[in-house]
Write a protein that holds these residues in place. Structure first.
Motif, PDB file in Angstrom:
ATOM      1  N   ALA A 606       1.891  -5.402  -3.396  1.00  0.00           N
ATOM      2  CA  ALA A 606       1.741  -4.068  -3.975  1.00  0.00           C
ATOM      3  C   ALA A 606       1.244  -3.130  -2.888  1.00  0.00           C
ATOM      4  O   ALA A 606       0.382  -3.500  -2.088  1.00  0.00           O
ATOM      5  CB  ALA A 606       0.760  -4.084  -5.145  1.00  0.00           C
ATOM      6  N   GLY A 607       1.801  -1.930  -2.862  1.00  0.00           N
ATOM      7  CA  GLY A 607       1.445  -1.001  -1.800  1.00  0.00           C
ATOM      8  C   GLY A 607       1.444   0.440  -2.237  1.00  0.00           C
ATOM      9  O   GLY A 607       2.489   1.100  -2.187  1.00  0.00           O
ATOM     10  N   PRO A 608       0.317   0.990  -2.682  1.00  0.00           N
ATOM     11  CA  PRO A 608       0.237   2.424  -2.980  1.00  0.00           C
ATOM     12  C   PRO A 608       0.019   3.242  -1.712  1.00  0.00           C
ATOM     13  O   PRO A 608      -0.479   2.737  -0.700  1.00  0.00           O
ATOM     14  CB  PRO A 608      -0.975   2.515  -3.907  1.00  0.00           C
ATOM     15  CG  PRO A 608      -1.853   1.382  -3.475  1.00  0.00           C
ATOM     16  CD  PRO A 608      -0.918   0.281  -3.025  1.00  0.00           C
ATOM     17  N   GLY A 609       0.396   4.501  -1.765  1.00  0.00           N
ATOM     18  CA  GLY A 609       0.203   5.401  -0.637  1.00  0.00           C
ATOM     19  C   GLY A 609      -0.146   6.792  -1.121  1.00  0.00           C
ATOM     20  O   GLY A 609       0.233   7.203  -2.229  1.00  0.00           O
ATOM     21  N   LEU A 610      -0.882   7.537  -0.302  1.00  0.00           N
ATOM     22  CA  LEU A 610      -1.316   8.884  -0.677  1.00  0.00           C
ATOM     23  C   LEU A 610      -1.254   9.784   0.550  1.00  0.00           C
ATOM     24  O   LEU A 610      -1.693   9.400   1.631  1.00  0.00           O
ATOM     25  CB  LEU A 610      -2.753   8.838  -1.218  1.00  0.00           C
ATOM     26  CG  LEU A 610      -3.375  10.178  -1.650  1.00  0.00           C
ATOM     27  CD1 LEU A 610      -2.666  10.712  -2.890  1.00  0.00           C
ATOM     28  CD2 LEU A 610      -4.869  10.004  -1.909  1.00  0.00           C
ATOM     29  N   THR A 611      -0.694  10.974   0.368  1.00  0.00           N
ATOM     30  CA  THR A 611      -0.658  11.988   1.420  1.00  0.00           C
ATOM     31  C   THR A 611      -1.325  13.260   0.894  1.00  0.00           C
ATOM     32  O   THR A 611      -0.997  13.726  -0.198  1.00  0.00           O
ATOM     33  CB  THR A 611       0.782  12.300   1.847  1.00  0.00           C
ATOM     34  OG1 THR A 611       1.381  11.124   2.391  1.00  0.00           O
ATOM     35  CG2 THR A 611       0.815  13.395   2.899  1.00  0.00           C
ATOM     36  N   LEU A 622      -2.918   7.807   3.663  1.00  0.00           N
ATOM     37  CA  LEU A 622      -3.539   6.515   3.398  1.00  0.00           C
ATOM     38  C   LEU A 622      -2.516   5.629   2.698  1.00  0.00           C
ATOM     39  O   LEU A 622      -1.901   6.030   1.708  1.00  0.00           O
ATOM     40  CB  LEU A 622      -4.776   6.671   2.509  1.00  0.00           C
ATOM     41  CG  LEU A 622      -5.358   5.372   1.918  1.00  0.00           C
ATOM     42  CD1 LEU A 622      -5.883   4.476   3.033  1.00  0.00           C
ATOM     43  CD2 LEU A 622      -6.441   5.678   0.900  1.00  0.00           C
ATOM     44  N   SER A 623      -2.318   4.428   3.219  1.00  0.00           N
ATOM     45  CA  SER A 623      -1.458   3.452   2.550  1.00  0.00           C
ATOM     46  C   SER A 623      -2.171   2.112   2.510  1.00  0.00           C
ATOM     47  O   SER A 623      -2.843   1.716   3.472  1.00  0.00           O
ATOM     48  CB  SER A 623      -0.118   3.313   3.273  1.00  0.00           C
ATOM     49  OG  SER A 623      -0.290   2.843   4.586  1.00  0.00           O
ATOM     50  N   LEU A 624      -2.061   1.442   1.383  1.00  0.00           N
ATOM     51  CA  LEU A 624      -2.653   0.122   1.188  1.00  0.00           C
ATOM     52  C   LEU A 624      -1.540  -0.884   0.964  1.00  0.00           C
ATOM     53  O   LEU A 624      -0.472  -0.544   0.430  1.00  0.00           O
ATOM     54  CB  LEU A 624      -3.597   0.119  -0.017  1.00  0.00           C
ATOM     55  CG  LEU A 624      -4.810   1.049   0.035  1.00  0.00           C
ATOM     56  CD1 LEU A 624      -5.535   1.025  -1.304  1.00  0.00           C
ATOM     57  CD2 LEU A 624      -5.750   0.642   1.152  1.00  0.00           C
ATOM     58  N   ASN A 625      -1.798  -2.121   1.361  1.00  0.00           N
ATOM     59  CA  ASN A 625      -0.824  -3.176   1.099  1.00  0.00           C
ATOM     60  C   ASN A 625      -1.580  -4.462   0.795  1.00  0.00           C
ATOM     61  O   ASN A 625      -2.374  -4.937   1.622  1.00  0.00           O
ATOM     62  CB  ASN A 625       0.099  -3.365   2.304  1.00  0.00           C
ATOM     63  CG  ASN A 625       1.247  -4.302   1.977  1.00  0.00           C
ATOM     64  OD1 ASN A 625       1.173  -5.487   2.240  1.00  0.00           O
ATOM     65  ND2 ASN A 625       2.301  -3.760   1.405  1.00  0.00           N
ATOM     66  N   TYR A 626      -1.336  -5.004  -0.390  1.00  0.00           N
ATOM     67  CA  TYR A 626      -1.954  -6.253  -0.816  1.00  0.00           C
ATOM     68  C   TYR A 626      -0.871  -7.288  -1.026  1.00  0.00           C
ATOM     69  O   TYR A 626       0.155  -7.012  -1.667  1.00  0.00           O
ATOM     70  CB  TYR A 626      -2.742  -6.059  -2.108  1.00  0.00           C
ATOM     71  CG  TYR A 626      -3.308  -7.362  -2.659  1.00  0.00           C
ATOM     72  CD1 TYR A 626      -4.401  -7.969  -2.052  1.00  0.00           C
ATOM     73  CD2 TYR A 626      -2.730  -7.969  -3.764  1.00  0.00           C
ATOM     74  CE1 TYR A 626      -4.919  -9.165  -2.542  1.00  0.00           C
ATOM     75  CE2 TYR A 626      -3.243  -9.163  -4.271  1.00  0.00           C
ATOM     76  CZ  TYR A 626      -4.334  -9.760  -3.646  1.00  0.00           C
ATOM     77  OH  TYR A 626      -4.835 -10.944  -4.128  1.00  0.00           O
ATOM     78  N   ASN A 627      -1.081  -8.475  -0.467  1.00  0.00           N
ATOM     79  CA  ASN A 627      -0.126  -9.563  -0.609  1.00  0.00           C
ATOM     80  C   ASN A 627      -0.844 -10.813  -1.086  1.00  0.00           C
ATOM     81  O   ASN A 627      -1.932 -11.146  -0.582  1.00  0.00           O
ATOM     82  CB  ASN A 627       0.562  -9.867   0.725  1.00  0.00           C
ATOM     83  CG  ASN A 627       1.514  -8.782   1.153  1.00  0.00           C
ATOM     84  OD1 ASN A 627       2.661  -8.744   0.732  1.00  0.00           O
ATOM     85  ND2 ASN A 627       1.024  -7.874   1.989  1.00  0.00           N
ATOM     86  N   ALA A 628      -0.251 -11.499  -2.044  1.00  0.00           N
ATOM     87  CA  ALA A 628      -0.747 -12.784  -2.523  1.00  0.00           C
ATOM     88  C   ALA A 628       0.443 -13.704  -2.703  1.00  0.00           C
ATOM     89  O   ALA A 628       1.514 -13.270  -3.162  1.00  0.00           O
ATOM     90  CB  ALA A 628      -1.503 -12.624  -3.843  1.00  0.00           C
TER      91      ALA A 628
END
Length: 811
Positions: A606-611, A622-628
């Motif tokens: 999952a990867g949300p991002g904000l500008t 800002l961008s986040l990336n979570y992997n499981a």
């Protein structure tokens, strides 16, 4: 129809081309004017002039300025609308806003363009205007969005007569001073006690040999202002690919792209990050100290580019120095140890386009030669050669196309180096259950080939194509290029339907489907995959993309890493993304995927991002990336055992693996003026891996395992003090026990850099740079990624400060 009128006028004198645009706007107060660093996307109103001065219908020199005076430039090739934004010609622009709209004035020196010696010139040209608040792009020479091509669709600029041939001699000397402060350094080290200062001088040179041939050279280049690479965890047997960021190699990189006709399956024959790579034989000294170089120094590099008799020519040569590690033994004795040999890298390309840019042929060749006089380098390849030819042809108003490539390679060196090449992860000649390749322990060279062919309809509302490529087992390009796999045959068919006119719900919408399958040269089916997806944009400018893959069960010839075939279970993958209207001051995006196989393995990301653009001079991202993920069978190691008859005398160990990772990418761009900007980048990264349930492959071509400590008489023990597992496949039986280290891991890192860039005069720049990093490693994955992120600032840090000044000289 354009919502606002635009007028453009062009003139020239003995030195430059001048373009002035009157961009009318009924609401001048609404014109978007945002500051930003050069070549950045500023979300503003923009005027762009694109010039095909070669008039080859393939190349475009692009100059753009936004309504705040921020310049950008790009060199586009191969009739494409995107290209090389690292190209930084020296030119000028000015803008003003008044009651009628805004005005852009551009001065482009002829020394920054390439053109023929003809007394009377005809150039391709186009003008583009972007009205940001309306999401409207207007072009002088308009083309339907179903058409292919870019420079081939330009209009003509006529009446250029007796343009003097500029001398085009440019020099860019630089000086740099740096200081490293590393709190993790050994204070007793004679080489680095945690505080190291450095300085350097260098020179970049550009010389116009003719009006359309240019020589670029660099001596002792420094790339300290370049953004750092992101952190990764790579548990595969394949190398990680990183983008090239160094300006000398990025500028004009399109010249050295193989398959420039657009064939996406062409191998990467030239990967410029091989030049100046990290030394391949780092030294160690038990009980002493070692100072290993982090990169190979580039003594000098030169690049020749331009056109000769209708042919586009590109030649690059670089020499990297022999590198030595400084060593001090425990008894105080000092010395050096070679870690990388002197090497020469060469690449040359030749391309010719016909029929107004609708037909083309190209040739590209690379060479790598190393001086291997020291026995420490016996495992390296002495020589590596690669060469290929590519072609393309388009017809029926550029709707249909065919493109193809054929390349060959030869590497040579000692028998030790060739054995390593044959046993590498790209080919695994040692695989015991095949009979079409084998390791030749007496070989001193290795040859191979690769070919690709694409045919289909690539424009219009329907896109239909078929792709075929094959890479022989001996194909090896990793000395000058980049490739992870050989021994591969692929065939795929793809189809898309596009709706490109705004309707009741969508501005555009596309549905696509693909069927693909692959084999190795032994005829084993290694993959069969079906894809279906759709993407588009809503009327409110929100975008979306969703798709799915379904893979049938197949055989993997790399999962056992040189062992027998192993089954790949059938699998399904779902993925999607959505983004909001990017014109807004605050915009966002989100992406995610989920996959699962028939044996219970799964993965989630999952990867949300904000500008956020709080003002016309600040851009925050800002961008986040979570992997499981949970792998049912992940490779651990292998051991020889004559008792393992079912698996050809070796045991191949696997385990279940739970992985988690979390990373964030933060960027902040602050422009104080069009020539003074601050750019900050940071990436915190945390990853864990928990191995459990160790087992061995029971028989080839299956997904069946002997689970240690559970099946039969097998046993599994763990020595916590030593961090070592001991597995015995038959307990008290004849098979020997195997010991291996605990592969569990947890890691965290923070990488960031801050760059202040000031172009204090045209072409001359000052860089102030601060690089910051910290990292930590462990073997306990149970703490989790959030706890790891909380420990980031407990780790010791390293700071590098640098000042770099260059000064542009021209005559």
């Amino acid at each position: 129809e354009p919502s606002e009128p635009t007028e453009v006028r062009v003139t020239y004198d003995a030195d430059a081309l001048y373009v002035v645009a009157r961009l009318f706007d009924r609401d001048p107060a609404a014109i978007d004017r945002r500051l930003g660093r050069r070549d950045s996307e500023t979300s503003s109103d923009v005027f762009r002039v694109s010039i095909d001065s070669y008039h080859d219908h393939r190349t475009a020199f692009e100059f753009a300025v936004n309504a705040a005076g921020v310049r950008s430039d790009m060199l586009s090739a191969n009739d494409r609308s995107y290209g090389d934004s690292s190209w930084d010609p020296v030119w000028e622009a000015a803008v003003s806003v008044d009651s009628l709209g805004w005005i852009a004035e551009i001065r482009i020196p002829f020394s920054q363009l390439r053109f023929s010696r003809d007394a009377e010139q005809t150039w391709g040209i186009n003008f583009t205007r972007q009205i940001f608040r309306k999401n409207e792009t207007v072009r002088w020479m308009w083309a339907r969005n179903t058409e292919q091509g870019y420079a081939s669709l330009f209009g003509h600029l006529e009446g250029l007569r007796d343009i003097p041939q500029p001398k085009r001699l440019e020099a860019l000397p630089y000086s740099v001073a740096s200081a490293d402060f590393d709190r993790a350094a050994d204070r007793s080290s004679p080489f680095n006690d945690g505080s190291v200062a450095g300085k350097g001088l260098g020179l970049d040179l550009k010389y116009g040999l003719t009006s359309n041939m240019t020589l670029d050279a660099t001596v002792n280049p420094d790339f300290g202002q370049v953004e750092v690479d992101p952190a990764v965890v790579n548990l595969t047997d394949f190398e990680t690919y990183f983008e090239e960021r160094r300006p000398f190699f990025v500028e004009g990189a399109n010249l050295f792209q193989y398959g420039a006709g657009g064939n996406a399956f062409a191998p990467t024959l030239f990967y410029s990050r091989r030049v100046g790579r990290a030394p391949s034989r780092p030294a160690s000294e038990e009980g002493g100290w070692v100072d290993n170089p982090t990169a190979t120094s580039i003594l000098g590099a030169a690049k020749l580019s331009g056109k000769v008799g209708g042919w586009s020519v590109g030649v690059l040569n670089a020499v990297t120095s022999a590198e030595d590690a400084r060593i001090q033994a425990a008894d105080g004795t000092r010395g050096t140890r070679p870690v990388e040999p002197l090497a020469n890298y060469g690449v040359a390309s030749l391309r010719r386009d016909f029929r107004g840019g609708n037909t083309g042929v190209g040739v590209l060749a690379t060479t790598v030669n190393r001086d291997l006089g020291n026995p420490l380098f016996d495992g390296l390849r002495r020589d590596a050669y690669a060469g290929g030819v590519d072609f393309f042809h388009r017809w029926a108003n550029n709707q249909w196309a065919v493109s193809g490539t054929f390349a060959g390679t030869r590497v040579a060196g000692s028998t030790e180096a060739m054995i390593a090449a044959q046993r590498s992860s790209a080919r695994y000649y040692q695989r015991p259950d095949q009979d079409y390749v084998s390791v030749d322990s007496a070989a001193t060279s290795l040859t191979g080939w690769a070919s690709a062919l694409t045919f289909g309809k690539e424009a219009g509302r329907w896109i239909i194509a078929t792709d075929l490529f094959a890479t022989s087992p001996g194909f090896e390009i990793n000395d000058a290029g980049f490739g992870t796999e050989a021994d591969d045959i692929f065939h795929g068919v793809r189809m898309s339907r596009r709706w490109l006119d705004p309707g009741k719900h969508f501005r555009r919408f596309t549905m696509s489907a693909t069927w693909a399958q692959s084999w190795n040269f032994g005829g084993t089916n290694t993959g069969r995959t079906a894809y279906f997806g759709f993407n588009g944009q809503l009327l409110n400018y929100w975008g979306f993309s969703f798709g799915s893959n379904y893979g049938l069960a197949a055989q993997s010839d790399y999962s056992t890493r040189g062992g027998p075939l192993m089954q790949s279970p059938r699998r399904v993958n779902l993925f999607g993304s959505v983004n909001s209207d990017r014109r807004k001051r605050v915009s966002g995006s989100a992406s995610g995927s989920y996959n699962r196989n028939a044996e219970g393995g799964w993965g989630l990301s999952a990867g949300p991002g904000l500008t956020v653009r709080p003002s016309g001079a600040v851009d925050l991202n800002l961008s986040l990336n979570y992997n499981a993920s949970h792998s049912v069978a992940f490779y651990v190691t292998q051991r020889a055992d004559a008792a393992a008859a079912a698996t050809f005398g070796r045991r191949y160990l696997f385990s279940e693996l739970d992985q988690r990772s979390l990373n964030a990418t933060l960027r902040a761009d602050v422009a104080l003026t069009p020539s003074l900007s601050i750019q900050w980048y940071a990436q915190p990264f945390v990853a864990t891996g928990d191995y459990e349930g160790f087992k061995e492959l029971a028989r080839p071509r299956s997904f069946e395992f002997l689970r240690y400590g559970q099946d039969g008489a097998s046993t599994l023990a763990y020595d916590q003090a030593a961090g070592t597992y001991t597995a015995d496949p038959d307990g008290a039986g004849a098979a020997p026990a195997m010991s291996f280290g605990n592969p569990d891991f947890s890691m965290r890192s923070l990488r960031s850099n801050l760059v202040v860039r000031w172009e204090y005069r045209p072409g001359s720049t000052v860089f102030l740079v601060w690089n910051h990093g910290r990292s930590g490693f462990g073997s306990d994955p149970t703490s989790g990624v959030l706890d790891g992120a909380g420990q980031l600032f407990d780790d010791t840090m390293r700071n590098t400060f640098m000042v770099k000044v260059n000064y542009w000289l021209s005559r």
